[in-house]
Design a protein around this motif. Structure first.
Motif, PDB file in Angstrom:
ATOM      1  N   MET A   1     -23.288  50.068 -21.990  1.00  0.00           N
ATOM      2  CA  MET A   1     -22.645  48.790 -22.226  1.00  0.00           C
ATOM      3  C   MET A   1     -23.630  47.640 -22.061  1.00  0.00           C
ATOM      4  O   MET A   1     -23.633  46.691 -22.833  1.00  0.00           O
ATOM      5  CB  MET A   1     -21.454  48.665 -21.261  1.00  0.00           C
ATOM      6  N   ARG A   2     -24.472  47.705 -21.016  1.00  0.00           N
ATOM      7  CA  ARG A   2     -25.417  46.639 -20.762  1.00  0.00           C
ATOM      8  C   ARG A   2     -26.424  46.516 -21.907  1.00  0.00           C
ATOM      9  O   ARG A   2     -26.809  45.425 -22.293  1.00  0.00           O
ATOM     10  CB  ARG A   2     -26.145  46.885 -19.449  1.00  0.00           C
ATOM     11  N   LYS A   3     -26.848  47.656 -22.440  1.00  0.00           N
ATOM     12  CA  LYS A   3     -27.819  47.665 -23.529  1.00  0.00           C
ATOM     13  C   LYS A   3     -27.247  46.981 -24.774  1.00  0.00           C
ATOM     14  O   LYS A   3     -27.935  46.208 -25.440  1.00  0.00           O
ATOM     15  CB  LYS A   3     -28.202  49.120 -23.835  1.00  0.00           C
ATOM     16  N   VAL A   4     -25.976  47.253 -25.074  1.00  0.00           N
ATOM     17  CA  VAL A   4     -25.335  46.654 -26.247  1.00  0.00           C
ATOM     18  C   VAL A   4     -25.178  45.148 -26.055  1.00  0.00           C
ATOM     19  O   VAL A   4     -25.430  44.363 -26.970  1.00  0.00           O
ATOM     20  CB  VAL A   4     -23.963  47.325 -26.503  1.00  0.00           C
ATOM     21  N   THR A   5     -24.778  44.749 -24.852  1.00  0.00           N
ATOM     22  CA  THR A   5     -24.584  43.328 -24.569  1.00  0.00           C
ATOM     23  C   THR A   5     -25.894  42.558 -24.659  1.00  0.00           C
ATOM     24  O   THR A   5     -25.949  41.484 -25.268  1.00  0.00           O
ATOM     25  CB  THR A   5     -23.966  43.144 -23.174  1.00  0.00           C
ATOM     26  N   THR A   6     -26.933  43.098 -24.059  1.00  0.00           N
ATOM     27  CA  THR A   6     -28.217  42.396 -24.109  1.00  0.00           C
ATOM     28  C   THR A   6     -28.779  42.399 -25.529  1.00  0.00           C
ATOM     29  O   THR A   6     -29.420  41.431 -25.932  1.00  0.00           O
ATOM     30  CB  THR A   6     -29.236  43.010 -23.134  1.00  0.00           C
ATOM     31  N   LEU A   7     -28.528  43.473 -26.282  1.00  0.00           N
ATOM     32  CA  LEU A   7     -28.969  43.499 -27.678  1.00  0.00           C
ATOM     33  C   LEU A   7     -28.251  42.410 -28.479  1.00  0.00           C
ATOM     34  O   LEU A   7     -28.867  41.697 -29.273  1.00  0.00           O
ATOM     35  CB  LEU A   7     -28.727  44.867 -28.303  1.00  0.00           C
ATOM     36  N   PHE A   8     -26.946  42.280 -28.257  1.00  0.00           N
ATOM     37  CA  PHE A   8     -26.183  41.230 -28.926  1.00  0.00           C
ATOM     38  C   PHE A   8     -26.732  39.845 -28.571  1.00  0.00           C
ATOM     39  O   PHE A   8     -26.895  38.995 -29.450  1.00  0.00           O
ATOM     40  CB  PHE A   8     -24.697  41.337 -28.539  1.00  0.00           C
ATOM     41  N   LEU A   9     -27.025  39.625 -27.300  1.00  0.00           N
ATOM     42  CA  LEU A   9     -27.559  38.331 -26.884  1.00  0.00           C
ATOM     43  C   LEU A   9     -28.964  38.082 -27.439  1.00  0.00           C
ATOM     44  O   LEU A   9     -29.301  36.956 -27.796  1.00  0.00           O
ATOM     45  CB  LEU A   9     -27.544  38.222 -25.359  1.00  0.00           C
ATOM     46  N   LYS A  10     -29.763  39.130 -27.513  1.00  0.00           N
ATOM     47  CA  LYS A  10     -31.092  38.980 -28.115  1.00  0.00           C
ATOM     48  C   LYS A  10     -30.988  38.601 -29.585  1.00  0.00           C
ATOM     49  O   LYS A  10     -31.731  37.749 -30.074  1.00  0.00           O
ATOM     50  CB  LYS A  10     -31.903  40.275 -27.972  1.00  0.00           C
ATOM     51  N   ILE A  11     -30.048  39.237 -30.286  1.00  0.00           N
ATOM     52  CA  ILE A  11     -29.842  38.898 -31.702  1.00  0.00           C
ATOM     53  C   ILE A  11     -29.353  37.462 -31.827  1.00  0.00           C
ATOM     54  O   ILE A  11     -29.797  36.717 -32.714  1.00  0.00           O
ATOM     55  CB  ILE A  11     -28.859  39.901 -32.355  1.00  0.00           C
ATOM     56  N   ALA A  12     -28.464  37.046 -30.922  1.00  0.00           N
ATOM     57  CA  ALA A  12     -27.974  35.665 -30.949  1.00  0.00           C
ATOM     58  C   ALA A  12     -29.103  34.678 -30.703  1.00  0.00           C
ATOM     59  O   ALA A  12     -29.197  33.643 -31.381  1.00  0.00           O
ATOM     60  CB  ALA A  12     -26.871  35.491 -29.909  1.00  0.00           C
ATOM     61  N   LEU A  64     -36.044  29.442 -25.485  1.00  0.00           N
ATOM     62  CA  LEU A  64     -35.540  30.661 -26.131  1.00  0.00           C
ATOM     63  C   LEU A  64     -36.392  31.870 -25.760  1.00  0.00           C
ATOM     64  O   LEU A  64     -35.867  32.967 -25.529  1.00  0.00           O
ATOM     65  CB  LEU A  64     -35.513  30.494 -27.648  1.00  0.00           C
ATOM     66  N   TYR A  65     -37.695  31.684 -25.704  1.00  0.00           N
ATOM     67  CA  TYR A  65     -38.595  32.766 -25.306  1.00  0.00           C
ATOM     68  C   TYR A  65     -38.297  33.198 -23.872  1.00  0.00           C
ATOM     69  O   TYR A  65     -38.261  34.396 -23.567  1.00  0.00           O
ATOM     70  CB  TYR A  65     -40.051  32.320 -25.464  1.00  0.00           C
ATOM     71  N   GLN A  66     -38.064  32.227 -22.998  1.00  0.00           N
ATOM     72  CA  GLN A  66     -37.745  32.549 -21.605  1.00  0.00           C
ATOM     73  C   GLN A  66     -36.399  33.261 -21.501  1.00  0.00           C
ATOM     74  O   GLN A  66     -36.229  34.170 -20.690  1.00  0.00           O
ATOM     75  CB  GLN A  66     -37.750  31.283 -20.746  1.00  0.00           C
ATOM     76  N   ALA A  67     -35.435  32.864 -22.315  1.00  0.00           N
ATOM     77  CA  ALA A  67     -34.134  33.546 -22.332  1.00  0.00           C
ATOM     78  C   ALA A  67     -34.302  34.987 -22.812  1.00  0.00           C
ATOM     79  O   ALA A  67     -33.660  35.901 -22.276  1.00  0.00           O
ATOM     80  CB  ALA A  67     -33.156  32.794 -23.235  1.00  0.00           C
ATOM     81  N   PHE A  68     -35.165  35.177 -23.803  1.00  0.00           N
ATOM     82  CA  PHE A  68     -35.445  36.533 -24.284  1.00  0.00           C
ATOM     83  C   PHE A  68     -36.076  37.376 -23.174  1.00  0.00           C
ATOM     84  O   PHE A  68     -35.715  38.537 -22.978  1.00  0.00           O
ATOM     85  CB  PHE A  68     -36.365  36.452 -25.502  1.00  0.00           C
ATOM     86  N   SER A  84     -37.511  36.616 -13.147  1.00  0.00           N
ATOM     87  CA  SER A  84     -36.255  36.039 -13.626  1.00  0.00           C
ATOM     88  C   SER A  84     -36.051  34.636 -13.078  1.00  0.00           C
ATOM     89  O   SER A  84     -35.580  33.743 -13.784  1.00  0.00           O
ATOM     90  CB  SER A  84     -35.081  36.937 -13.229  1.00  0.00           C
ATOM     91  N   VAL A  85     -36.413  34.439 -11.811  1.00  0.00           N
ATOM     92  CA  VAL A  85     -36.314  33.108 -11.215  1.00  0.00           C
ATOM     93  C   VAL A  85     -37.244  32.138 -11.947  1.00  0.00           C
ATOM     94  O   VAL A  85     -36.863  31.001 -12.251  1.00  0.00           O
ATOM     95  CB  VAL A  85     -36.644  33.161  -9.703  1.00  0.00           C
ATOM     96  N   LYS A  86     -38.440  32.608 -12.259  1.00  0.00           N
ATOM     97  CA  LYS A  86     -39.396  31.768 -12.977  1.00  0.00           C
ATOM     98  C   LYS A  86     -38.893  31.438 -14.384  1.00  0.00           C
ATOM     99  O   LYS A  86     -39.047  30.306 -14.859  1.00  0.00           O
ATOM    100  CB  LYS A  86     -40.757  32.459 -13.049  1.00  0.00           C
ATOM    101  N   ALA A  87     -38.278  32.421 -15.051  1.00  0.00           N
ATOM    102  CA  ALA A  87     -37.733  32.179 -16.393  1.00  0.00           C
ATOM    103  C   ALA A  87     -36.629  31.131 -16.340  1.00  0.00           C
ATOM    104  O   ALA A  87     -36.578  30.225 -17.178  1.00  0.00           O
ATOM    105  CB  ALA A  87     -37.219  33.478 -16.998  1.00  0.00           C
TER     106      ALA A  87
END
Length: 159
Positions: A1-12, A64-68, A84-87
């Motif tokens: 589930m986590r992989k699908v969610t993060t993939l969706f967010l990466k595509i977004a 956007l790069y940091q979010a990725f 993650s804190v730095k991002a």
């Protein structure tokens, strides 16, 4: 589930980046020409629009790069890390930078809105407000994540 969610967010994130790139390529030059035609007596008007819009696009793409990168950390189960804190800190800084640029550019939008419909000035206010909301949200997440990391490291030391 986590992989699908993060993939969706990466595509977004990727699609948002493409949309803003299209706006930068097609809309910004027309907006700069339009502003220059509205005020032909202000010589650098076209360049002020370019500086404002493209200047705000740079921190936007860095955010956007940091979010990725943040999504990649979540996929790797290293979400509770200093990276993650730095991002989040970088995203917060980028959002504040975008807000600051648009606050500085408000007089420019006011000049344009004086000769055309006022929604142009309203759009600038929306961008400022949205950037500030993102900055505050990133700051809260950064603080919470840092506290979680501190608690986790204390627990690791006591065991």
């Amino acid at each position: 589930m986590r992989k699908v969610t993060t993939l969706f967010l990466k595509i977004a994130v990727f699609i948002i980046g493409l949309l803003v790139l299209a706006l930068c390529i097609f809309l910004v030059p027309h907006l700069a020409d339009f502003a220059a035609k509205l005020y032909p007596n202000i010589a650098p008007m076209k360049y002020l629009v370019f500086i404002l819009m493209y200047g705000a696009a740079l921190p936007f793409y860095f955010a956007l790069y940091q979010a990725f990168n943040l999504l990649r950390n979540i996929e790797r189960n290293t979400a509770f890390s200093e990276l993650s804190v730095k991002a989040l800190k970088n995203i917060k800084g980028c959002a504040f930078t975008i807000s600051g640029l648009y606050v500085v550019g408000l007089p420019l939008f006011r000049l344009i809105a004086r000769k055309v419909d006022p929604p142009i000035g309203f759009i600038a206010l929306i961008i400022i407000f949205a950037s500030l909301v993102i900055a505050v949200f990133a700051a809260i997440l950064q603080r919470l994540l840092q506290e979680a990391i501190n608690i986790k490291s204390e627990n690791d030391l006591t065991v």
